[in-house]
Scaffold this motif. Sequence first.
Motif, PDB file in Angstrom:
ATOM      1  N   HIS A   1     -38.390 -73.749  13.899  1.00 46.39           N
ATOM      2  CA  HIS A   1     -37.022 -73.727  14.412  1.00 46.39           C
ATOM      3  C   HIS A   1     -36.054 -73.235  13.348  1.00 46.39           C
ATOM      4  N   LEU A   2     -36.333 -73.493  12.068  1.00 40.73           N
ATOM      5  CA  LEU A   2     -35.469 -72.981  11.011  1.00 40.73           C
ATOM      6  C   LEU A   2     -35.607 -71.466  10.868  1.00 40.73           C
ATOM      7  N   ASP A   3     -36.830 -70.946  11.017  1.00 41.48           N
ATOM      8  CA  ASP A   3     -37.021 -69.493  10.989  1.00 41.48           C
ATOM      9  C   ASP A   3     -36.250 -68.818  12.119  1.00 41.48           C
ATOM     10  N   ALA A   4     -36.272 -69.443  13.302  1.00 49.11           N
ATOM     11  CA  ALA A   4     -35.578 -68.871  14.455  1.00 49.11           C
ATOM     12  C   ALA A   4     -34.071 -68.885  14.239  1.00 49.11           C
ATOM     13  N   LEU A   5     -33.544 -69.989  13.706  1.00 50.65           N
ATOM     14  CA  LEU A   5     -32.107 -70.066  13.430  1.00 50.65           C
ATOM     15  C   LEU A   5     -31.710 -69.057  12.357  1.00 50.65           C
ATOM     16  N   GLU A   6     -32.520 -68.925  11.328  1.00 52.89           N
ATOM     17  CA  GLU A   6     -32.248 -67.951  10.273  1.00 52.89           C
ATOM     18  C   GLU A   6     -32.249 -66.535  10.839  1.00 52.89           C
ATOM     19  N   SER A   7     -33.234 -66.225  11.660  1.00 53.94           N
ATOM     20  CA  SER A   7     -33.332 -64.891  12.249  1.00 53.94           C
ATOM     21  C   SER A   7     -32.105 -64.577  13.098  1.00 53.94           C
ATOM     22  N   GLU A   8     -31.660 -65.556  13.880  1.00 51.91           N
ATOM     23  CA  GLU A   8     -30.471 -65.351  14.714  1.00 51.91           C
ATOM     24  C   GLU A   8     -29.246 -65.076  13.850  1.00 51.91           C
ATOM     25  N   ALA A   9     -29.067 -65.860  12.777  1.00 50.69           N
ATOM     26  CA  ALA A   9     -27.907 -65.681  11.909  1.00 50.69           C
ATOM     27  C   ALA A   9     -27.934 -64.332  11.200  1.00 50.69           C
ATOM     28  N   VAL A  10     -29.106 -63.933  10.706  1.00 44.28           N
ATOM     29  CA  VAL A  10     -29.235 -62.627  10.048  1.00 44.28           C
ATOM     30  C   VAL A  10     -28.888 -61.504  11.027  1.00 44.28           C
ATOM     31  N   HIS A  11     -29.357 -61.638  12.272  1.00 42.89           N
ATOM     32  CA  HIS A  11     -29.029 -60.650  13.308  1.00 42.89           C
ATOM     33  C   HIS A  11     -27.521 -60.555  13.509  1.00 42.89           C
ATOM     34  N   ILE A  12     -26.840 -61.701  13.524  1.00 40.16           N
ATOM     35  CA  ILE A  12     -25.383 -61.717  13.732  1.00 40.16           C
ATOM     36  C   ILE A  12     -24.672 -61.017  12.583  1.00 40.16           C
ATOM     37  N   PHE A  13     -25.072 -61.302  11.355  1.00 44.98           N
ATOM     38  CA  PHE A  13     -24.449 -60.636  10.202  1.00 44.98           C
ATOM     39  C   PHE A  13     -24.628 -59.123  10.277  1.00 44.98           C
TER      40      PHE A  13
ATOM     41  N   VAL B   1     -22.366 -57.524  12.985  1.00 48.49           N
ATOM     42  CA  VAL B   1     -20.975 -57.400  12.550  1.00 48.49           C
ATOM     43  C   VAL B   1     -20.822 -56.261  11.552  1.00 48.49           C
ATOM     44  N   ALA B   2     -21.758 -56.131  10.628  1.00 50.88           N
ATOM     45  CA  ALA B   2     -21.684 -55.054   9.637  1.00 50.88           C
ATOM     46  C   ALA B   2     -21.698 -53.689  10.303  1.00 50.88           C
ATOM     47  N   GLY B   3     -22.440 -53.571  11.411  1.00 47.84           N
ATOM     48  CA  GLY B   3     -22.531 -52.295  12.091  1.00 47.84           C
ATOM     49  C   GLY B   3     -21.393 -52.019  13.047  1.00 47.84           C
ATOM     50  N   GLU B   4     -20.666 -53.062  13.464  1.00 50.72           N
ATOM     51  CA  GLU B   4     -19.679 -52.908  14.529  1.00 50.72           C
ATOM     52  C   GLU B   4     -18.230 -52.991  14.065  1.00 50.72           C
TER      53      GLU B   4
END
Length: 311
Positions: free
Chosen positions: A19-31, A34-37
């Motif tokens: 569950h921590l890997d999944a939360l980390e992956s989601e947060a990295v995706h969000i960052f 934002v960097a691209g948009e």
Amino acid sequence: MTTVAQADEGTGTPYSLSHLDALESEAVHIFREVAGEFERPVILFSGGKDSIVMLHLALKAFTPAPIPFTLLHVDTGHNFPEVLHHRDHVVTTHNLRLHVASVQDYLDRGTLKERPDGTRNPLQTLPLTEKIQHEKFDAVFGGGRRDEEKARAKERVFSLRDAFSQWDPRRQRPELWNLYNGRHAPGEHVRVFPLSNWTELDVWQYIARENIALPQIYFAHEREVFERDGMWLTAGEWGGPKDGEHVEKRQVRYRTVGDMSCTGAVDSDADTIDKVITEITASRLTERGATRADDKLSEAAMEDRKREGYF
């Protein structure tokens, strides 16, 4: 939360993310989204545990390149010295740029006035919103989590703010399948919350796993405190203690940090990360519900501040 991925080649055995890997992956995706948009994103960074975890995730998202964001702290002037020291240490270590919006500057100019209760947390809104407008930040990362408080539970990961930085719950956008809508008109911006789906326990378990350094204020230590409204507060220039409030030395720790005038400590012997995790697992109160006086001003205290432009 478990994400099942493709089976290991040749074995037929499925592997999964914790569950921590999944939360980390989601947060990295969000960052990265934002960097691209967005053109001028900024990370709200106070030196508290949630902003430290958020910065750690941002560094992971872009390593080995530097993060494409600056940092912003709204300094009330009543922050805990230990936290400010840690903030500056992290900024120096990673060679980051930190913007500071000072509540004290606004008080000195007469733009803001001290409150009778001495707390400056509600006074952060104007320095924050004016700094966003002046620097033309179009995305602002915050460390808010949905488990903290009911108004924050309403907020999307991408939260649109109008030209006055105000939040309207009726303008919240659906975020199905982790698809985020960053569209905004000139003058508007988006608040972004990569830790939305994390809990306080998730944050501490991730800190333990990643060996993330925190200010020692989060661990049990002896401190001179006094009781007010059921909370242990630290004496300071903000106006405490008052007549009849007696200072005593207790072993305490802080679950959350903010303005000294409204952030309470809890009695604790949790002086290690493992002990903190055990303590949180047994708690039935959220960290803000237990230790933040500014959230107790009214039933809708947080939502009212958010509508005005608060975090």
